[in-house]
Every structure is written in structure tokens, then in C-alpha cells.
Design a protein around this motif. Structure first.
Motif, short mmCIF file in Angstrom:
data_model
loop_
_atom_site.label_atom_id
_atom_site.label_comp_id
_atom_site.label_asym_id
_atom_site.label_seq_id
_atom_site.Cartn_x
_atom_site.Cartn_y
_atom_site.Cartn_z
N GLY A 1 0.80 -1.23 0.00
CA GLY A 1 0.00 0.00 0.00
C GLY A 1 0.82 1.27 0.00
O GLY A 1 0.30 2.34 0.32
N THR A 2 2.10 1.17 -0.36
CA THR A 2 2.99 2.33 -0.32
C THR A 2 3.70 2.46 -1.67
O THR A 2 4.27 1.49 -2.18
CB THR A 2 4.06 2.17 0.78
OG1 THR A 2 3.41 1.95 2.03
CG2 THR A 2 4.91 3.42 0.87
N THR B 1 -2.58 4.36 6.67
CA THR B 1 -2.98 5.48 7.52
C THR B 1 -2.02 5.69 8.68
O THR B 1 -1.66 6.81 9.03
CB THR B 1 -4.40 5.23 8.08
OG1 THR B 1 -5.31 5.06 7.00
CG2 THR B 1 -4.85 6.41 8.94
N SER B 2 -1.58 4.59 9.28
CA SER B 2 -0.64 4.71 10.40
C SER B 2 0.66 5.37 9.96
O SER B 2 1.29 6.13 10.71
CB SER B 2 -0.34 3.34 10.99
OG SER B 2 0.21 2.47 10.02
N ALA B 3 1.09 5.09 8.72
CA ALA B 3 2.34 5.67 8.22
C ALA B 3 2.18 7.18 8.01
O ALA B 3 3.12 7.94 8.25
CB ALA B 3 2.75 4.99 6.92
N TRP B 4 1.00 7.62 7.55
CA TRP B 4 0.76 9.06 7.39
C TRP B 4 0.98 9.78 8.73
O TRP B 4 1.64 10.82 8.79
CB TRP B 4 -0.66 9.31 6.90
CG TRP B 4 -0.89 9.07 5.44
CD1 TRP B 4 -1.38 7.95 4.86
CD2 TRP B 4 -0.62 9.99 4.37
NE1 TRP B 4 -1.44 8.11 3.51
CE2 TRP B 4 -0.99 9.35 3.17
CE3 TRP B 4 -0.12 11.30 4.32
CZ2 TRP B 4 -0.87 9.97 1.92
CZ3 TRP B 4 0.01 11.92 3.08
CH2 TRP B 4 -0.36 11.25 1.90
N VAL B 5 0.44 9.21 9.77
CA VAL B 5 0.52 9.84 11.10
C VAL B 5 1.94 9.77 11.66
O VAL B 5 2.51 10.78 12.10
CB VAL B 5 -0.47 9.19 12.08
CG1 VAL B 5 -0.32 9.79 13.47
CG2 VAL B 5 -1.91 9.37 11.57
N ALA C 1 12.32 8.68 9.97
CA ALA C 1 11.12 9.21 9.32
C ALA C 1 10.59 8.25 8.26
O ALA C 1 9.38 8.16 8.05
CB ALA C 1 11.42 10.57 8.70
N ARG C 2 11.49 7.52 7.59
CA ARG C 2 11.06 6.60 6.55
C ARG C 2 10.74 5.20 7.09
O ARG C 2 10.23 4.35 6.35
CB ARG C 2 12.14 6.48 5.46
CG ARG C 2 12.27 7.71 4.59
CD ARG C 2 13.13 7.41 3.37
NE ARG C 2 14.51 7.15 3.74
CZ ARG C 2 15.51 8.01 3.56
NH1 ARG C 2 15.25 9.21 3.04
NH2 ARG C 2 16.74 7.69 3.90
N ALA C 3 11.05 4.96 8.34
CA ALA C 3 10.84 3.63 8.91
C ALA C 3 9.39 3.13 8.80
O ALA C 3 9.17 1.95 8.48
CB ALA C 3 11.30 3.60 10.36
N PRO C 4 8.37 3.96 9.08
CA PRO C 4 6.99 3.47 8.96
C PRO C 4 6.61 3.02 7.56
O PRO C 4 5.63 2.31 7.38
CB PRO C 4 6.15 4.68 9.40
CG PRO C 4 7.05 5.46 10.28
CD PRO C 4 8.41 5.31 9.67
N LEU C 5 7.39 3.43 6.54
CA LEU C 5 7.10 3.02 5.16
C LEU C 5 7.66 1.65 4.84
O LEU C 5 7.33 1.06 3.81
CB LEU C 5 7.69 4.04 4.17
CG LEU C 5 7.22 5.49 4.29
CD1 LEU C 5 7.96 6.36 3.29
CD2 LEU C 5 5.72 5.59 4.09
N GLY C 6 8.55 1.15 5.68
CA GLY C 6 9.21 -0.11 5.42
C GLY C 6 10.54 0.07 4.69
O GLY C 6 11.24 -0.90 4.43
N SER C 7 10.90 1.35 4.35
CA SER C 7 12.15 1.61 3.65
C SER C 7 13.24 2.11 4.58
O SER C 7 14.31 2.49 4.16
CB SER C 7 11.94 2.65 2.55
OG SER C 7 11.38 3.84 3.10
N GLY C 8 12.94 2.12 5.86
CA GLY C 8 13.92 2.52 6.88
C GLY C 8 13.72 1.64 8.09
O GLY C 8 12.88 0.74 8.09
N SER C 9 14.47 1.87 9.13
CA SER C 9 14.33 1.03 10.32
C SER C 9 14.75 1.79 11.55
O SER C 9 15.55 2.72 11.47
CB SER C 9 15.18 -0.25 10.18
OG SER C 9 16.55 0.09 10.03
N PHE C 10 14.21 1.38 12.68
CA PHE C 10 14.56 2.01 13.94
C PHE C 10 15.82 1.36 14.50
O PHE C 10 15.81 0.73 15.55
CB PHE C 10 13.39 1.88 14.93
CG PHE C 10 12.25 2.80 14.63
CD1 PHE C 10 12.24 4.10 15.12
CD2 PHE C 10 11.19 2.38 13.85
CE1 PHE C 10 11.19 4.96 14.84
CE2 PHE C 10 10.14 3.23 13.57
CZ PHE C 10 10.14 4.52 14.06
#
Length: 269
Positions: free
Chosen positions: A73-74, A154-158, A230-239
């Protein structure tokens, strides 16, 4: 024999309580003044409200960016949106902090030294005011992304918006520090160039492949940790712990540097 206070009588206010009240009042007043100053600055509003969404609509307009998926979905436009929104928040926060250069030239910082404000409260007020305008920048850019075809859960937007906004506090302190060390007449021009260089070097717009020399260098940049988080919620980054350490370390450096320069700049008062 101990005297009993009359009903309704108040105890004398201690000196420490009076000073605390005075400081709180000075902080509130100065925060209102700082917000008004920033809202009257047309240059700051231009870079906050117009440049980031315009940049997204220009860069992300390609049909490939909308069709290319980077996760469930991204699409690629979402990743571009987060990067540009973060850059706009950093630029807004840093520009607001760098306004101290003009205040120094006008003698305003020396006047503040005569108030109950302490160095750390001066830095904090600058950071809070810059982040308030930065929040508007993030919201406007994300609104452009919504209408411009960015797709993510939606969670990634927030989460992406919150991380981009909260992370801007690092560069609000950075702007303050630059306002003290850069020439007053060219502080904003130099600041924009420095931020652009740090953003590219830190992989904010285009992450570097692991194992390359630039990937190792980018981990040392103050923009690296924020970009990853900042990009982690998209799956293209990580914490990753290295990203968190990067953010905390640079925040401490910039805050300490800004407070030190403020104290040194006003030491003659």
C-alpha cells in the motif's frame, strides 16, 4: 506563644518562588514575541509553506513514482513526500533559529541577558517557536502529498508526519548555533547551502547502498538518523540503534553549542 495567622491571610512569597514565577512569565512572553516575529517573516513563511509542497509536486509528478510500489500500500511518491516534508521541517526550524544573527546585530540578545531568562530557556523558546512553524510546514506538505497521489497506510501518514516534525528540534538548535558563528549578512544563504549538503550527504533524498564508502560517511551526518527514522513506517527505513544514537548525539551537540554561544555572546552584559 506562637501567633496564629488570620483566616484568609497569605504567607509571604519566598524569593525562590518569586524568581520562578518571573522566569515562567518571561518565557511565556518571549515565546509569544518569537512566534509573532516568525509569522511576520515572509522569507520564513515562503520556505515553510510554499517551497516544500511545490518541490514535491514537481519531483514526484512522474507517473513512475506513483506506480512504483516500495511496500504494501505504499508507492515511491510516499517516500519522496516524507523526505521532502522532513527537509522542509529542518529548513524551517533552522531558519527560525538562525534569526538570532539579526537579533545579535540589533543588540537584542544583550537585552535578554537582563531578564530572568537563562541561556537554556532562551534556546528552548527559539526551538519551540521554530517547531511550531515547522509543524505547519509538515502539514501543508503532507496535504500536497495526499492530493498529489502519495500512497501509504494510515498509520504511516501519522507516524511519518510526527517523526518529521519532532525531529526538526535538532535543527532548530543547529540554526541557533549557526546564527552565532556565521556572518549576519549571509547567514540564511550559507545555512541553506549547508542544509542542502547535509541532506544529500546524509541520504535524506537518495539513500546510499550499504557497503559503499558514502554509506559509511552518511551515518555520521546529522540528517542520517532523522531520515532513517522518518522513513521507517514506510518499510524503507528502520529504527536501528545507530539512527537513534545519531539523533540524540547531534541534538546534544547542537543544544550545548547554542547555549554556550549565547552565554559567551552576552557575557559582557
Amino acid at each position: 506563644m506562637t501567633a496564629t495567622p488570620l483566616p484568609g491571610a497569605t504567607r509571604p512569597t519566598s524569593g525562590s518562588a518569586t524568581r520562578s514565577t518571573a522566569r515562567a512569565g518571561a518565557v511565556r512572553t518571549y515565546l509569544r514575541l518569537e512566534l509573532r516575529r516568525m509569522l511576520r517573516d515572509r522569507r520564513t513563511l515562503l520556505f515553510s509553506l510554499l517551497v516544500p509542497p511545490a518541490l514535491f509536486l514537481w519531483v514526484g509528478a512522474s507517473a513512475d513514482n506513483q506506480a512504483t510500489e516500495i511496500g504494501p500500500g505504499t508507492n515511491l511518491r510516499a517516500s519522496l513526500l516524507v523526505s521532502i516534508a522532513l527537509f522542509g521541517a529542518l529548513l524551517t526550524a533552522a531558519s527560525g533559529g538562525a534569526g538570532v544573527a539579526v537579533e545579535r546585530a540589533q543588540g537584542w540578545t544583550r537585552q535578554l541577558r537582563l531578564t530572568p531568562l537563562e541561556p537554556w530557556t532562551y534556546v528552548l523558546v527559539k526551538v519551540l517557536a521554530s517547531m511550531a512553524v515547522g509543524a505547519v510546514s509538515v502539514l501543508v506538505t503532507f496535504a500536497a502529498g495526499w492530493f498529489g497521489g502519495a500512497q501509504m497506510p494510515t498509520s504511516a501518514w501519522v507516524l511519518c508526519a510526527l517523526i518529521a516534525w519532532c525531529g526538526s528540534f535538532v535543527f532548530a538548535a543547529f540554526g541557533l548555533l549557526m546564527g552565532y558563528v556565521l556572518p549576519t549578512e549571509s547567514v540564511l544563504k550559507l545555512l541553506n547551502l549547508i542544509l542542502a549538503a547535509l541532506s544529500f550527504a546524509g541520504g535524506l533524498f537518495l539513500p546510499f547502498n550499504d557497503g559503499t564508502p558514502m554509506a559509511a560517511v552518511s551515518r555520521l551526518m546529522p540528517t542520517y538518523g532523522l531520515a532513517e527514522l522518518a522513513r521507517a513506517p514506510l518499510g524503507s527505513g528502520s529504527f536501528e540503534i545507530v539512527a537513534v544514537v545519531n539523533v540524540v548525539a547531534w541534538a546534544a551537540i547542537f543544544f550545548a553549542g547554542a547555549a554556550w554561544r549565547f552565554r559567551k555572546d552576552t557575557a559582557r552584559v
